[in-house]
Design a protein around this motif. Structure first.
Motif, short mmCIF file in Angstrom:
data_model
loop_
_atom_site.label_atom_id
_atom_site.label_comp_id
_atom_site.label_asym_id
_atom_site.label_seq_id
_atom_site.Cartn_x
_atom_site.Cartn_y
_atom_site.Cartn_z
N UNK A 107 0.84 -1.21 0.00
CA UNK A 107 0.00 0.00 0.00
C UNK A 107 0.87 1.26 0.00
N UNK A 108 1.94 1.24 0.80
CA UNK A 108 2.83 2.41 0.88
C UNK A 108 3.48 2.70 -0.47
N UNK A 109 4.03 1.64 -1.10
CA UNK A 109 4.67 1.82 -2.41
C UNK A 109 3.65 2.27 -3.45
N UNK A 110 2.48 1.65 -3.43
CA UNK A 110 1.44 1.97 -4.40
C UNK A 110 0.97 3.41 -4.33
N UNK A 111 0.80 3.91 -3.12
CA UNK A 111 0.32 5.29 -2.94
C UNK A 111 1.37 6.29 -3.44
N UNK A 112 2.63 6.09 -3.04
CA UNK A 112 3.70 7.02 -3.44
C UNK A 112 3.93 6.95 -4.96
N UNK A 113 3.95 5.74 -5.52
CA UNK A 113 4.13 5.58 -6.95
C UNK A 113 3.01 6.22 -7.75
N UNK A 169 9.45 2.16 -7.54
CA UNK A 169 8.55 3.22 -7.98
C UNK A 169 8.62 3.40 -9.49
N UNK A 170 9.83 3.28 -10.05
CA UNK A 170 10.01 3.50 -11.47
C UNK A 170 9.16 2.56 -12.31
N UNK A 171 9.30 1.27 -12.07
CA UNK A 171 8.53 0.31 -12.87
C UNK A 171 7.03 0.46 -12.63
#
Length: 521
Positions: free
Chosen positions: A165-171, A340-342
């Motif tokens: 969830x953390x990665x998804x929101x920031x990305x 985040x890039x991908x």
């Protein structure tokens, strides 16, 4: 200290991306979706590499090399060949048409129905395979390397949800609100960091084996595990040798030549020269890729005596074992940037596809450019939420995350590559032939792979199906041909003069790939 270096590097990347994009008009479709067609070769190369080199590659490929050794290098070396082919053949065709998406190119060549089918295939592929696997593999790597479950006092699966969830929101914030240029600029900075950070892992791993001497460690490793350094895969290998000429070629040529999330960087080039430079720079660096995505898996096999229940944990476990504490914050930031890039590259491409190929085409034909961009952003948010919900369900997937991703990709990579290649080299194949061939390919692949479960590699199945798809297109076109030959128009969006060093640089890359394969066989 680790937290400070992590936060500092991550914030620095965000600030540079904002500064670089503050003058780009992201209320227009060209500005938001293609970075104002202003991307230069180095920026394109950095973005291409980091979009590709994320945790599903680093974690997944090292997991395969942990089990199988060097044959997985075929993915990396064939990628360089595929980029050369794209620079020579496909990119000039794309930029001549002034397109923002691959489906738009296919609409010009085959018609609106083909564009719609392919756009849908791309979106389904990103939603079901690419986005969730990036989130899952990234979360797994961070959780394992930095003991996040222990620090949060939660179980592995519960912690996976928190990290995903953390990665998804920031990305999502990067991709949905920043546009392609913000994604490309941040990618380029993170690419430098990832190459440096990623190279440190095998260096420290070899030093660990060699009691402080990297060369002693390499000698020990190659002496103890010579079979792991043989690039020729046997029949029981994850990558049997003959698959290089079947599914391996298809996966790489699709990925680097027709995959919207990848090729969108080159479509945003200020001219053909810069696009070709970007592809060939990336191809050169890609040849060195096995140092980061294959060698650590072999090192992990030696250090852990091949005794890991989940091969996908080989890379994060190695990082945890050999990386000095002083580097942890920096490496975490670099890895976070790669994740985040991908994620945001695939999400940005999905936003582009929906906004231009669905919203503008079917939902609101009179939409202004601002409305198209806004609709794309809303879709991006919905897609991000969907991917976040799926990602944790991949925990412990059979066969490893990399193989899972490649198998799913076969559903759309085979028909999309086939119709693009035929569309480029044939003037008479019709839109109806392309549409029927796509449907036959998708259904046949899914039924054969998941229903019949044939006793051959899925890579060979892809090769057979590619030939079948091309044959179907020509047979149907024999009976239902185009009324007139297809003639491509030059829209003059950008200059399409070839880079003057294209041929010699391309030849050097091909020679290096052949030499590398010969040396390790």
């Amino acid at each position: 200290m680790a937290i400070i270096s992590f936060a500092g590097f991550t914030l620095l990347v965000a600030l540079i991306a904002w500064w670089s994009t503050r003058k780009t008009d992201e209320k227009s479709s060209d500005g938001y979706f293609l970075g104002g067609r202003s991307l230069t070769g180095p920026v394109i190369a950095g973005s291409l590499l980091l979009t590709n080199l994320s945790t599903e590659q680093i974690v997944g490929m090292n997991g395969v090399s942990f089990r199988d050794g060097a044959p997985i290098m075929a993915y990396e070396v064939l990628a360089a060949i595929a980029m050369v082919f794209t620079a020579f053949v496909l990119l000039p065709k794309y930029l001549k048409s002034g397109i923002a998406t691959i489906p738009q190119f296919l609409e010009n060549r085959y018609g609106k129905t083909t564009k719609t089918i392919v756009s849908l295939l791309f979106l389904l592929g990103y939603a079901i395979s690419m986005l969730p696997t990036v989130l899952y593999s990234g979360a797994l790597a961070l959780n394992t390397m930095f003991d996040i479950p222990e620090k949060l006092g939660m179980g592995p699966e519960a912690t996976l949800w928190v990290t995903v969830i953390s990665i998804g929101v920031i990305g999502s914030i990067y991709a949905v609100f920043g546009g392609l240029k913000a994604v490309a600029v941040s990618d380029s900075i993170n690419a430098v960091g990832l190459i440096i950070g990623g190279s440190l892992i095998p260096i420290f791993g070899l030093m660990y084996i060699g009691d402080g001497n990297m060369f002693t460690g390499l000698d020990t490793l190659t002496t103890a595990l010579p079979e792991k350094f043989d690039i020729i895969g046997g029949p029981d290998s994850d990558v049997p040798f003959w698959t290089l000429f079947t599914g391996m070629v298809i996966l790489n040529f699709y990925y680097w030549g027709t995959n919207q999330a990848i090729i969108q960087r080159a479509l945003g080039a200020k001219n053909l020269k810069e696009g070709q430079k970007g592809l060939l720079i990336a191809a050169f660096i890609k040849i060195l890729g096995p140092i980061i995505v294959v060698l650590p898996g072999i090192i992990a096999y030696y250090i852990f005596n091949g005794d890991l229940a989940n091969a996908d944990e080989a890379y994060p476990m190695l990082v945890k074992k050999v990386l000095p504490v002083a580097y942890i914050g920096f490496f975490a930031a670099v890895l976070f940037g790669a994740i985040l890039s991908s994620f945001n590259s695939a999400l940005n491409s999905s936003v582009t596809l929906f906004g231009l190929d669905f919203y503008k085409e079917y939902i609101n034909k009179e939409a202004t450019e601002l409305q198209v961009v806004k609709a794309g952003k809303i879709f991006g948010i919905v897609l991000a939420i969907f991917s976040i919900a799926i990602a944790p369900l991949l925990y412990g997937v059979e066969g490893g995350i990399f193989t899972y991703l490649q198998q799913l990709n076969g559903t759309h990579s085979v028909p999309i590559l086939a119709i693009v290649i035929v569309g480029v080299f044939s003037k008479r194949v019709s839109g109806k032939a392309a549409n029927i061939a796509i449907l036959i390919s998708v259904v046949t692949y899914l039924v054969t792979l998941y229903g019949i479960e044939p006793d051959i590699s899925f890579l060979h199945l892809m090769g057979i199906l590619f030939v079948l798809t091309v044959v179907v297109m020509f047979v149907i076109s024999h009976f239902i041909p185009r009324e007139t030959d297809y003639v491509q128009e030059y829209t003059k969006q950008v200059d399409i003069t070839n880079w003057k060093y294209l041929k010699p640089v391309g030849a050097i890359i091909v020679a290096l790939v052949i030499g590398l394969y010969y040396a390790m066989s």
